[in-house]
Design an enzyme around this catalytic site. Structure first.
Site, PDB file in Angstrom:
ATOM      1  N   ASP A  62       0.806  -1.217   0.000  1.00 16.02           N
ATOM      2  CA  ASP A  62       0.000   0.000   0.000  1.00 16.02           C
ATOM      3  C   ASP A  62       0.842   1.270   0.000  1.00 16.02           C
ATOM      4  OD1 ASP A  62       0.932  -0.393   2.591  1.00 16.02           O
ATOM      5  OD2 ASP A  62      -1.023  -0.928   3.389  1.00 16.02           O
ATOM      6  N   ASN A 128      -7.589  -3.231  14.225  1.00 16.06           N
ATOM      7  CA  ASN A 128      -8.958  -3.553  13.799  1.00 16.06           C
ATOM      8  C   ASN A 128      -8.999  -4.751  12.850  1.00 16.06           C
ATOM      9  OD1 ASN A 128      -7.998  -2.538  11.414  1.00 16.06           O
ATOM     10  ND2 ASN A 128      -9.391  -0.788  11.316  1.00 16.06           N
ATOM     11  N   HIS A 130      -7.176  -5.088  10.023  1.00 13.87           N
ATOM     12  CA  HIS A 130      -6.895  -4.857   8.606  1.00 13.87           C
ATOM     13  C   HIS A 130      -5.576  -5.513   8.195  1.00 13.87           C
ATOM     14  CE1 HIS A 130      -4.801  -0.694   9.428  1.00 13.87           C
ATOM     15  NE2 HIS A 130      -3.906  -1.654   9.453  1.00 13.87           N
ATOM     16  N   GLU A 135      -9.666  -2.372   5.345  1.00 17.87           N
ATOM     17  CA  GLU A 135     -10.329  -2.152   6.628  1.00 17.87           C
ATOM     18  C   GLU A 135     -11.509  -3.115   6.809  1.00 17.87           C
ATOM     19  OE1 GLU A 135      -8.664  -0.435   8.563  1.00 17.87           O
ATOM     20  OE2 GLU A 135      -8.321   1.644   7.998  1.00 17.87           O
TER      21      GLU A 135
HETATM   22  P1  PGA Z   1       2.186  -1.512  12.645  1.00 14.48           P
HETATM   23  O1  PGA Z   1       0.984  -1.474  11.615  1.00 14.48           O
HETATM   24  O2  PGA Z   1       3.172  -2.466  12.094  1.00 14.48           O
HETATM   25  O3  PGA Z   1       2.734  -0.115  12.638  1.00 14.48           O
HETATM   26  O4  PGA Z   1       1.609  -1.941  13.947  1.00 14.48           O
HETATM   27  C1  PGA Z   1       0.465  -2.675  11.150  1.00 14.48           C
HETATM   28  C2  PGA Z   1      -0.735  -2.408  10.285  1.00 14.48           C
HETATM   29  O5  PGA Z   1      -1.461  -1.429  10.544  1.00 14.48           O
HETATM   30  O6  PGA Z   1      -0.966  -3.196   9.366  1.00 14.48           O
END
Ligand code: PGA
Length: 236
Positions: A62, A128, A130, A135
Site C-alpha cells: 500500500d 482492527n 486490517h 479495513e
Molecule cells: P504496525 O501497523 O506495524 O505499525 O503496527 C500494522 C498495520 O497497521 O498493518
C-alpha cells in the site's frame, strides 16, 4: 496456520528472516512487502545478511494517497530507508501516491501483481484486523482499491506524524483477493495492543469484520507473534 511465539520483536525478526531465507532458497522470485513498525526488525535482519535479492521483484501492499515517494511519511520512503537502499531488488513496486488518474493507477497495480505472482507475502495487522489497508468490511475477493482509512487506523498511525490531522485519509491498497493469491503468507504482530485481534484472527469466525480472519482459509500461512500478542491465545 503455523503459529510461532517468540519473546519479542527482535526474536521475531530473526524467525521472519528465516522464512525469507527459506523461500529464496526454494526459488521465490517475487516478494510482497509491508510497512509499519512491525516489519522493521525483519528488514534489519535482511539488510545485515548476505541474502541477495538483486534477481527478485518486490511489490508493496500500500501507499498513502497524496504523498510523493520522497516524502518522509510515504511508504516508498520507508521502504527505501529500511530495505531497498541497502538491499536492492531488480524492481520494487509501490502504488504511486501522486497518480493523476486513480482508476489507471489501480489497474496498473493489478496488472503488476498479475504479471508477478507473489511467492511470499509479508503482512502486519491493524488493531482492527486490517491487512494492507483493507479495513473491516472489505471484500475478501477484492483487488487494488482506494480506501478511506478508518478513524482507528488514523489514530494508530498518528504516532508517525506530528499530529492526527496530517495523517492522509486515503490509501491505495492491494486487495485481499490478491493477498490470498500469494503462495505463502507471513504475518507478524508484536505487543499487547495486538493480542485481542490476534485471538480473533486465529479463533474467531471468518468474517469481513475481521479482514485477517480470511487467512484461516489460506493453505500456507506462518504467524510470528511475541508473547504479548499471543497472550489471549490458548497455546500449549
Ligand atoms: P504496525 O501497523 O506495524 O505499525 O503496527 C500494522 C498495520 O497497521 O498493518
Amino acid at each position: 496456520m503455523k503459529i510461532i511465539v517468540v519473546k519479542d520483536s527482535a526474536a521475531g525478526g530473526k524467525e521472519a528472516f528465516n522464512v525469507f531465507k527459506e523461500a529464496l532458497k526454494k526459488g521465490a522470485k517475487v516478494f510482497g512487502l509491508a510497512t509499519g513498525s512491525t516489519p522493521e526488525t525483519t528488514y534489519a535482519q535482511i539488510v545485515s545478511s548476505d541474502l541477495d535479492f538483486s534477481d527478485c521483484t518486490s511489490i508493496n501492499l500500500d501507499e498513502y494517497v497524496g504523498l510523493a515517494g520522497d516524502d518522509p511519511q510515504s511508504y516508498r520512503y520507508f521502504m527505501n530507508k529500511h530495505l531497498f537502499n541497502h538491499k536492492p531488488f531488480k524492481a520494487s513496486y509501490l502504488p504511486d501516491g501522486l497518480a493523476v488518474d486513480e482508476v489507471k493507477e489501480l489497474a496498473r497495480y493489478d496488472q503488476l501483481i498479475e504479471e508477478n505472482p507473489i511467492d511470499l507475502q509479508l503482512l502486519g495487522i491493524g488493531q482492527n484486523g486490517h491487512i494492507g489497508f483493507n479495513e473491516p468490511g472489505s471484500d475478501f475477493t477484492g483487488k487494488t482499491q482506494k480506501i478511506r482509512l478508518t478513524n482507528s487506523t488514523i489514530e494508530a498511525n498518528a504516532r508517525f506524524f506530528e499530529n492526527e490531522d496530517q495523517v492522509p485519509k486515503y490509501a491505495y491498497s492491494m486487495g485481499i483477493g490478491s493477498i490470498m493469491q500469494a503462495k505463502q503468507i507471513l504475518l507478524e504482530a508484536y505487543g499487547q495492543t495486538k493480542a485481542q485481534i490476534i485471538e480473533k484472527m486465529v479463533n474467531g469466525p471468518v468474517t469481513p469484520d475481521v479482514p485477517a480472519s480470511i487467512l484461516q482459509t489460506h493453505p500456507n500461512v506462518v504467524v510470528i507473534i511475541d508473547e504479548a500478542a499471543a497472550s489471549l491465545l490458548n497455546l500449549k
